[in-house]
Design a protein around this motif. Structure first.
Motif, PDB file in Angstrom:
ATOM      1  N   LYS A 106       0.825  -1.216   0.000  1.00  0.00           N
ATOM      2  CA  LYS A 106       0.000   0.000   0.000  1.00  0.00           C
ATOM      3  C   LYS A 106       0.860   1.268   0.000  1.00  0.00           C
ATOM      4  CE  LYS A 106      -3.689   2.425   2.309  1.00  0.00           C
ATOM      5  NZ  LYS A 106      -5.039   2.086   1.939  1.00  0.00           N
ATOM      6  N   LEU A 107       1.937   1.273   0.770  1.00  0.00           N
ATOM      7  CA  LEU A 107       2.783   2.456   0.843  1.00  0.00           C
ATOM      8  C   LEU A 107       3.373   2.797  -0.528  1.00  0.00           C
ATOM      9  CD1 LEU A 107       3.668   4.554   2.861  1.00  0.00           C
ATOM     10  CD2 LEU A 107       5.647   3.164   3.383  1.00  0.00           C
ATOM     11  N   GLN A 108       3.778   1.784  -1.272  1.00  0.00           N
ATOM     12  CA  GLN A 108       4.318   2.022  -2.614  1.00  0.00           C
ATOM     13  C   GLN A 108       3.227   2.556  -3.548  1.00  0.00           C
ATOM     14  OE1 GLN A 108       4.979  -0.810  -0.879  1.00  0.00           O
ATOM     15  NE2 GLN A 108       7.153  -0.553  -0.520  1.00  0.00           N
ATOM     16  N   ARG A 109       2.000   2.054  -3.399  1.00  0.00           N
ATOM     17  CA  ARG A 109       0.896   2.557  -4.225  1.00  0.00           C
ATOM     18  C   ARG A 109       0.569   4.003  -3.876  1.00  0.00           C
ATOM     19  NH1 ARG A 109      -1.524  -2.234  -2.466  1.00  0.00           N
ATOM     20  NH2 ARG A 109      -3.279  -1.064  -1.621  1.00  0.00           N
ATOM     21  N   VAL A 110       0.647   4.332  -2.588  1.00  0.00           N
ATOM     22  CA  VAL A 110       0.395   5.711  -2.160  1.00  0.00           C
ATOM     23  C   VAL A 110       1.483   6.639  -2.723  1.00  0.00           C
ATOM     24  CG1 VAL A 110       0.335   7.237  -0.141  1.00  0.00           C
ATOM     25  CG2 VAL A 110      -0.921   5.086  -0.107  1.00  0.00           C
ATOM     26  N   VAL A 111       2.734   6.196  -2.683  1.00  0.00           N
ATOM     27  CA  VAL A 111       3.834   6.995  -3.242  1.00  0.00           C
ATOM     28  C   VAL A 111       3.628   7.198  -4.743  1.00  0.00           C
ATOM     29  CG1 VAL A 111       6.312   6.969  -3.759  1.00  0.00           C
ATOM     30  CG2 VAL A 111       5.518   6.407  -1.467  1.00  0.00           C
ATOM     31  N   ALA A 112       3.211   6.140  -5.445  1.00  0.00           N
ATOM     32  CA  ALA A 112       2.955   6.260  -6.889  1.00  0.00           C
ATOM     33  C   ALA A 112       1.825   7.251  -7.156  1.00  0.00           C
ATOM     34  CB  ALA A 112       2.625   4.895  -7.485  1.00  0.00           C
ATOM     35  N   GLU A 113       0.792   7.226  -6.327  1.00  0.00           N
ATOM     36  CA  GLU A 113      -0.307   8.176  -6.483  1.00  0.00           C
ATOM     37  C   GLU A 113       0.163   9.604  -6.199  1.00  0.00           C
ATOM     38  OE1 GLU A 113      -4.099   9.604  -7.355  1.00  0.00           O
ATOM     39  OE2 GLU A 113      -3.171   7.670  -7.782  1.00  0.00           O
ATOM     40  N   ALA A 114       1.017   9.767  -5.188  1.00  0.00           N
ATOM     41  CA  ALA A 114       1.560  11.094  -4.882  1.00  0.00           C
ATOM     42  C   ALA A 114       2.388  11.622  -6.053  1.00  0.00           C
ATOM     43  CB  ALA A 114       2.414  11.033  -3.616  1.00  0.00           C
ATOM     44  N   GLU A 115       3.173  10.750  -6.673  1.00  0.00           N
ATOM     45  CA  GLU A 115       3.956  11.162  -7.843  1.00  0.00           C
ATOM     46  C   GLU A 115       3.045  11.596  -8.979  1.00  0.00           C
ATOM     47  OE1 GLU A 115       6.449   7.806  -8.711  1.00  0.00           O
ATOM     48  OE2 GLU A 115       7.939   8.381  -7.218  1.00  0.00           O
ATOM     49  N   SER A 116       1.963  10.851  -9.179  1.00  0.00           N
ATOM     50  CA  SER A 116       1.006  11.204 -10.224  1.00  0.00           C
ATOM     51  C   SER A 116       0.367  12.567  -9.948  1.00  0.00           C
ATOM     52  CB  SER A 116      -0.074  10.124 -10.315  1.00  0.00           C
ATOM     53  OG  SER A 116      -1.093  10.514 -11.201  1.00  0.00           O
ATOM     54  N   ILE A 117       0.016  12.816  -8.703  1.00  0.00           N
ATOM     55  CA  ILE A 117      -0.573  14.109  -8.339  1.00  0.00           C
ATOM     56  C   ILE A 117       0.430  15.234  -8.578  1.00  0.00           C
ATOM     57  CG2 ILE A 117      -1.390  15.497  -6.375  1.00  0.00           C
ATOM     58  CD1 ILE A 117      -2.636  12.845  -5.292  1.00  0.00           C
ATOM     59  N   MET A 118       1.685  15.000  -8.192  1.00  0.00           N
ATOM     60  CA  MET A 118       2.702  16.040  -8.350  1.00  0.00           C
ATOM     61  C   MET A 118       2.965  16.352  -9.822  1.00  0.00           C
ATOM     62  SD  MET A 118       5.303  15.103  -5.279  1.00  0.00           S
ATOM     63  CE  MET A 118       6.319  16.555  -5.482  1.00  0.00           C
ATOM     64  N   ILE A 119       2.761  15.385 -10.702  1.00  0.00           N
ATOM     65  CA  ILE A 119       2.994  15.606 -12.133  1.00  0.00           C
ATOM     66  C   ILE A 119       1.744  16.159 -12.816  1.00  0.00           C
ATOM     67  CG2 ILE A 119       3.436  14.426 -14.325  1.00  0.00           C
ATOM     68  CD1 ILE A 119       5.246  12.482 -12.683  1.00  0.00           C
ATOM     69  N   ASN A 120       0.594  15.541 -12.550  1.00  0.00           N
ATOM     70  CA  ASN A 120      -0.618  15.849 -13.306  1.00  0.00           C
ATOM     71  C   ASN A 120      -1.569  16.836 -12.633  1.00  0.00           C
ATOM     72  OD1 ASN A 120       0.156  13.920 -15.287  1.00  0.00           O
ATOM     73  ND2 ASN A 120      -0.585  12.305 -13.940  1.00  0.00           N
ATOM     74  N   GLU A 121      -1.409  17.075 -11.347  1.00  0.00           N
ATOM     75  CA  GLU A 121      -2.343  17.945 -10.633  1.00  0.00           C
ATOM     76  C   GLU A 121      -1.610  19.000  -9.818  1.00  0.00           C
ATOM     77  OE1 GLU A 121      -5.464  15.717  -8.561  1.00  0.00           O
ATOM     78  OE2 GLU A 121      -4.858  13.953  -9.727  1.00  0.00           O
ATOM     79  N   LYS A 122      -0.576  19.569 -10.401  1.00  0.00           N
ATOM     80  CA  LYS A 122       0.267  20.537  -9.696  1.00  0.00           C
ATOM     81  C   LYS A 122      -0.524  21.763  -9.228  1.00  0.00           C
ATOM     82  CE  LYS A 122       5.045  21.588  -9.731  1.00  0.00           C
ATOM     83  NZ  LYS A 122       5.511  20.719  -8.690  1.00  0.00           N
ATOM     84  N   HIS A 123      -1.625  22.069  -9.903  1.00  0.00           N
ATOM     85  CA  HIS A 123      -2.433  23.229  -9.518  1.00  0.00           C
ATOM     86  C   HIS A 123      -3.002  23.091  -8.103  1.00  0.00           C
ATOM     87  CE1 HIS A 123      -5.348  20.352 -11.145  1.00  0.00           C
ATOM     88  NE2 HIS A 123      -6.244  20.944 -10.365  1.00  0.00           N
ATOM     89  N   ARG A 124      -3.065  21.895  -7.574  1.00  0.00           N
ATOM     90  CA  ARG A 124      -3.579  21.695  -6.221  1.00  0.00           C
ATOM     91  C   ARG A 124      -2.646  22.251  -5.146  1.00  0.00           C
ATOM     92  NH1 ARG A 124      -7.892  18.323  -5.847  1.00  0.00           N
ATOM     93  NH2 ARG A 124      -8.385  17.109  -7.690  1.00  0.00           N
ATOM     94  N   PHE A 125      -1.403  22.537  -5.517  1.00  0.00           N
ATOM     95  CA  PHE A 125      -0.412  23.015  -4.546  1.00  0.00           C
ATOM     96  C   PHE A 125      -0.310  24.527  -4.484  1.00  0.00           C
ATOM     97  CE2 PHE A 125       1.508  18.895  -6.059  1.00  0.00           C
ATOM     98  CZ  PHE A 125       1.045  18.164  -4.979  1.00  0.00           C
ATOM     99  N   VAL A 126      -1.053  25.247  -5.314  1.00  0.00           N
ATOM    100  CA  VAL A 126      -0.970  26.705  -5.305  1.00  0.00           C
ATOM    101  C   VAL A 126      -1.480  27.202  -3.954  1.00  0.00           C
ATOM    102  CG1 VAL A 126      -1.781  28.832  -6.384  1.00  0.00           C
ATOM    103  CG2 VAL A 126      -1.235  26.853  -7.802  1.00  0.00           C
ATOM    104  N   PRO A 127      -0.634  27.945  -3.233  1.00  0.00           N
ATOM    105  CA  PRO A 127      -1.016  28.410  -1.885  1.00  0.00           C
ATOM    106  C   PRO A 127      -1.895  29.651  -1.960  1.00  0.00           C
ATOM    107  CG  PRO A 127       1.145  29.211  -2.432  1.00  0.00           C
ATOM    108  CD  PRO A 127       0.711  28.359  -3.595  1.00  0.00           C
ATOM    109  N   PRO A 128      -2.408  30.100  -0.826  1.00  0.00           N
ATOM    110  CA  PRO A 128      -3.127  31.379  -0.816  1.00  0.00           C
ATOM    111  C   PRO A 128      -2.208  32.504  -1.280  1.00  0.00           C
ATOM    112  CG  PRO A 128      -3.395  30.227   1.271  1.00  0.00           C
ATOM    113  CD  PRO A 128      -2.373  29.479   0.489  1.00  0.00           C
ATOM    114  N   SER A 129      -2.798  33.542  -1.840  1.00  0.00           N
ATOM    115  CA  SER A 129      -1.994  34.632  -2.402  1.00  0.00           C
ATOM    116  C   SER A 129      -1.166  35.356  -1.342  1.00  0.00           C
ATOM    117  CB  SER A 129      -2.890  35.625  -3.136  1.00  0.00           C
ATOM    118  OG  SER A 129      -3.856  36.156  -2.250  1.00  0.00           O
ATOM    119  N   GLN A 130      -1.478  35.183  -0.069  1.00  0.00           N
ATOM    120  CA  GLN A 130      -0.710  35.831   0.992  1.00  0.00           C
ATOM    121  C   GLN A 130       0.595  35.114   1.296  1.00  0.00           C
ATOM    122  OE1 GLN A 130      -3.892  34.874   1.279  1.00  0.00           O
ATOM    123  NE2 GLN A 130      -5.033  36.780   1.377  1.00  0.00           N
TER     124      GLN A 130
END
Length: 170
Positions: A106-130
Motif C-alpha cells: 500500500k505504501l508504494q501505491r500511495v507513493v505512486a499516487e503522490a507522484e502522479s498528483i505532483m505531475i498531473n495535478e500541480k495546480h492543487r499546490f498553489v497556496p493562498p496569495s498571501q
C-alpha cells in the motif's frame, strides 16, 4: 597564479580556482542535503509502517474478540442481534486495509499516487496569495484555480439559509 606585492604581503589572484572550489562545495552541500532528506523520508516511512502494524495488532485483537463472541453465541444457539454483522463486515475491511499498509504494498501505491498528483495535478499546490512564495508558481497553475469559490460558498441553499439565520446582526 598571479602574485602582486603590497607591503611585502603576497596576494593570490585566481578567480577560476575559487569558482571551481565554490562549485565543489555547493555540490557537496547538495549531496549532503539530499542524503539528509532521504534519511528523514525513510524514518517517516518506517514510523508509518510501525504505526500500521501496531494498529493492526490492537484492532485485530478487538476484531477477533467480537467475531469469537458472535461465533460462540451462534454455536450456543443464543440470539445474536443482526446489527453485530455490521462491525464484523466493516471491521474486516478496516483490518484488510491496515494489513495492506503494514505488510503489503500500500505504501508504494500511495507513493505512486503522490507522484502522479505532483505531475498531473500541480495546480492543487498553489497556496493562498498571501503566502510569501505565491509568486513562484506558474501563472497557468494560478489561472486553473481562479474560478473556484471558498468552501462556504458551496453549502446547499436550505443549509445556507439556516446558517445565515444564525448570523449575528452587525
Amino acid at each position: 597564479y598571479k602574485y602582486t606585492t603590497h607591503d611585502t604581503q603576497y596576494t593570490i589572484h585566481n578567480t577560476g580556482m575559487l569558482e571551481k572550489k565554490g562549485a565543489q562545495i555547493e555540490s557537496t552541500m547538495k549531496d549532503k542535503m539530499a542524503t539528509q532528506a532521504m534519511l528523514q523520508r525513510e524514518i517517516q516511512m518506517a514510523i508509518n509502517i510501525a504505526k500500521a502494524r501496531d494498529s493492526l495488532m490492537w484492532f485485530g485483537s478487538l476484531y477477533a474478540c467480537v467475531v469469537t463472541g458472535a461465533t460462540v453465541g451462534v454455536i450456543a444457539r443464543r440470539p445474536v442481534p443482526p446489527v453485530v454483522a455490521v462491525p464484523i463486515v466493516m471491521g474486516g475491511f478496516a483490518l484488510t486495509n491496515m494489513f495492506d499498509m503494514a505488510y503489503g504494498n500500500k505504501l508504494q501505491r500511495v507513493v505512486a499516487e503522490a507522484e502522479s498528483i505532483m505531475i498531473n495535478e500541480k495546480h492543487r499546490f498553489v497556496p493562498p496569495s498571501q503566502a510569501p512564495f505565491y509568486g513562484k508558481y506558474d501563472e497557468a497553475l494560478v489561472k486553473k484555480i481562479e474560478g473556484i469559490g471558498s468552501v462556504g460558498s458551496y453549502w446547499p441553499e436550505p443549509v445556507k439559509a439556516v446558517i445565515d439565520s444564525f448570523q449575528l446582526p452587525k
